[in-house]
Design a protein around this motif. Structure first.
Motif, PDB file in Angstrom:
ATOM      1  N   ASP A 124       0.486  -2.124   2.041  1.00 31.85           N
ATOM      2  CA  ASP A 124      -0.624  -2.238   3.062  1.00 31.85           C
ATOM      3  C   ASP A 124      -0.176  -2.654   4.477  1.00 31.85           C
ATOM      4  OD1 ASP A 124      -0.317  -4.949   2.591  1.00 31.85           O
ATOM      5  OD2 ASP A 124      -2.239  -5.198   1.409  1.00 31.85           O
ATOM      6  N   ARG A 125       1.011  -2.277   4.801  1.00 30.53           N
ATOM      7  CA  ARG A 125       1.712  -2.349   5.785  1.00 30.53           C
ATOM      8  C   ARG A 125       1.949  -4.146   6.033  1.00 30.53           C
ATOM      9  NH1 ARG A 125       4.957  -0.181   9.123  1.00 30.53           N
ATOM     10  NH2 ARG A 125       5.101  -0.953  11.431  1.00 30.53           N
ATOM     11  N   GLY A 126       2.136  -4.763   5.147  1.00 31.77           N
ATOM     12  CA  GLY A 126       2.423  -6.266   5.621  1.00 31.77           C
ATOM     13  C   GLY A 126       1.370  -7.044   5.446  1.00 31.77           C
ATOM     14  N   ALA A 127       0.154  -6.490   5.066  1.00 33.88           N
ATOM     15  CA  ALA A 127      -1.155  -7.443   4.895  1.00 33.88           C
ATOM     16  C   ALA A 127      -1.156  -8.386   3.595  1.00 33.88           C
ATOM     17  CB  ALA A 127      -2.456  -6.712   4.906  1.00 33.88           C
ATOM     18  N   SER A 128      -0.087  -7.532   2.580  1.00 39.62           N
ATOM     19  CA  SER A 128      -0.146  -8.819   1.360  1.00 39.62           C
ATOM     20  C   SER A 128       1.300  -8.178   0.726  1.00 39.62           C
ATOM     21  CB  SER A 128      -1.115  -8.076   0.463  1.00 39.62           C
ATOM     22  OG  SER A 128      -1.230  -6.907  -0.002  1.00 39.62           O
ATOM     23  N   TRP A 129       1.844  -9.180   0.074  1.00 45.66           N
ATOM     24  CA  TRP A 129       3.237  -8.973  -0.296  1.00 45.66           C
ATOM     25  C   TRP A 129       3.401  -9.266  -1.987  1.00 45.66           C
ATOM     26  CZ3 TRP A 129       6.963  -6.685   2.647  1.00 45.66           C
ATOM     27  CH2 TRP A 129       6.631  -6.352   3.999  1.00 45.66           C
ATOM     28  N   LYS A 130       4.148  -8.541  -2.626  1.00 43.48           N
ATOM     29  CA  LYS A 130       4.414  -8.924  -4.249  1.00 43.48           C
ATOM     30  C   LYS A 130       5.979  -9.063  -4.463  1.00 43.48           C
ATOM     31  CE  LYS A 130       0.302  -8.551  -6.204  1.00 43.48           C
ATOM     32  NZ  LYS A 130      -0.526  -9.568  -6.851  1.00 43.48           N
ATOM     33  N   GLY A 131       6.443 -10.212  -5.013  1.00 46.01           N
ATOM     34  CA  GLY A 131       7.586 -10.289  -5.333  1.00 46.01           C
ATOM     35  C   GLY A 131       8.076  -9.250  -6.621  1.00 46.01           C
TER      36      GLY A 131
END
Length: 423
Positions: A124-131
């Motif tokens: 979502d273009r940097g709104a959320s991230w996963k490792g």
């Protein structure tokens, strides 16, 4: 000021949190094979001959990209790992995008057991991230004397690479990684830059001997994305980041630029205008459209400032037009553009700057400035006309012992304004 290496681009490590400790071991890919270089058509001389050159490699803050970002690519997200938490203290080294919204970042974070290499994914273009699971190889920088990685490129949401003194590949979105055999044409190879274009993995490598400096002699190599042996495309003088986009790739070869529209299976070679009295040489080249290029030349370095000149081409490099000059502050790092009109130049010295132009390089403004002693950038590039990214102050040591910020900056307006991403 600390010097930063690319590809390119040119720098980066990555760690997995304890919950994601399944970094993938793996089977080796098919053995590399050698082949005759691609014929290089010298458009200036009107002749075709085998690629040849000698080389000296400037350190660069881009890997990319130079370092530029990977072009948008299609691919099913089915089979991608779900991902887990972002490691605490994560810092970025390299970034790649398969669309405007989906991207991957290579980096590192403090950990109790090395290597601390980490990979993150956003949809979502940097709104959320996963490792994600990461290759079990320490993060480092170009010129390292040890097995290390510093760059990341994905062709699709499932198929990607992490590169440095070795090459690691995934075909399941990062769930598992396996080492890829390197070309036999060069001993002790280090990846200066890697891009995926025309169904080929296009890689620029140079020899770096442990305990000594890199040779400055580069080889441009290609391998089918689907797998197989490496083939030599060209010898390259002063290797730097490969520019890629719109189905085209370009790489500097001394005072010339090599271009390809089929992943390096054929090449054209053109003279650059970076040999006039106002410049000392070419620094970086960017693909800004199907046939358009932007070229950054530099000269007259003095007390933290360098004269920068931008040239543009609308016919793939056959002819160049002088566009204009960004501010002199900083040593030039790289150039990128979402279109032929919207250009961005990175530079660093006593500070770090991003200069932007909205009129094809005729006039320039300062889009980003940080008085940081010259921490620099990596992987400056665009996925479309407006959306771009760059890694600011890329991390260069496993577990980030130097406390580099390693932040990702994004733009949505072609480079006029940038914002810092929160992990």
């Amino acid at each position: 000021m600390r010097s930063r290496s690319t590809l390119a681009i040119l720098a980066a490590p990555f760690l997995l949190t304890l919950a994601l400790a399944g970094c993938g071991p793996a089977s080796a890919s098919p053995a590399a094979s050698s082949s005759a270089p691609a014929a290089v058509k010298d458009q200036s001389a009107g002749a075709s001959s085998p690629a040849s050159a000698h080389a000296s490699v400037p350190a660069s803050s881009s890997a990319s990209s130079a370092g530029s970002a990977s072009p948008a690519a299609s691919g099913s997200a089915a089979g991608q790992p779900a991902g887990g938490p972002v490691p605490g203290g994560f810092a970025a080294a390299s970034a790649t995008w398969v669309s405007a919204d989906e991207g991957y970042v290579l980096g590192t974070a403090p950990c109790s057991k090395a290597p601390c290499t980490s990979v993150l994914r956003t949809t979502d273009r940097g709104a959320s991230w996963k490792g994600l699971p990461a290759p079990v190889v320490p993060l480092g920088r170009l010129g390292s004397a040890n097995p290390e990685v510093w760059g990341i490129r994905f062709a699709t949401p499932l198929h990607g690479f992490v590169f440095g003194t070795e090459l690691q590949e995934t075909t399941d979105g990062g769930e598992h990684w396996h080492p890829v055999d390197l070309p036999v044409q060069i001993s002790d190879p280090s990846f200066v830059s890697l891009e995926i274009t025309g169904g080929q993995v296009l890689a620029l490598m140079e020899q770096c001997v442990p305990g000594k400096s890199c040779s400055g002699h580069g080889l441009l190599m290609r391998r089918p994305l689907s797998g197989g042996g490496w083939q030599q495309v060209a010898q390259v003088t002063a290797p730097s980041a490969i520019g890629a986009g719109s189905g085209m790739a370009a790489v500097l070869n001394g005072s010339r630029v090599l271009t390809t529209s089929d992943g390096g299976q054929s090449l054209a070679s053109y003279a650059t205008p970076c040999t006039n009295p106002d410049t000392d040489g070419a620094v970086a080249v960017a693909v800004t459209g199907p046939k358009s290029l932007a070229l950054l030349c530099a000269g007259g370095a003095a007390a933290g400032s360098v004269r920068k000149t931008v040239y543009v081409s609308s016919d793939g490099g056959a002819q160049w037009t002088k566009a204009g000059s960004p501010a002199p502050g900083g040593d030039p790092y790289g150039i990128a553009g979402g279109t032929a009109s919207r250009l961005v130049v990175g530079a660093d010295s006593g500070a770090s700057w991003l200069y932007s132009s909205a009129n094809g390089g005729r006039t320039w403004g300062t889009a980003f400035e940080k008085g940081d002693g010259g921490m620099g950038f990596n992987d400056l590039g665009f996925t479309n006309s407006g959306d771009g990214s760059v890694v600011y102050a890329p991390v260069t040591t496993d577990d980030n012992g130097l406390h580099d910020p390693g932040r990702l900056l994004l733009t949505g307006d072609g480079g006029s304004a940038w914002h810092v991403v929160t992990w």
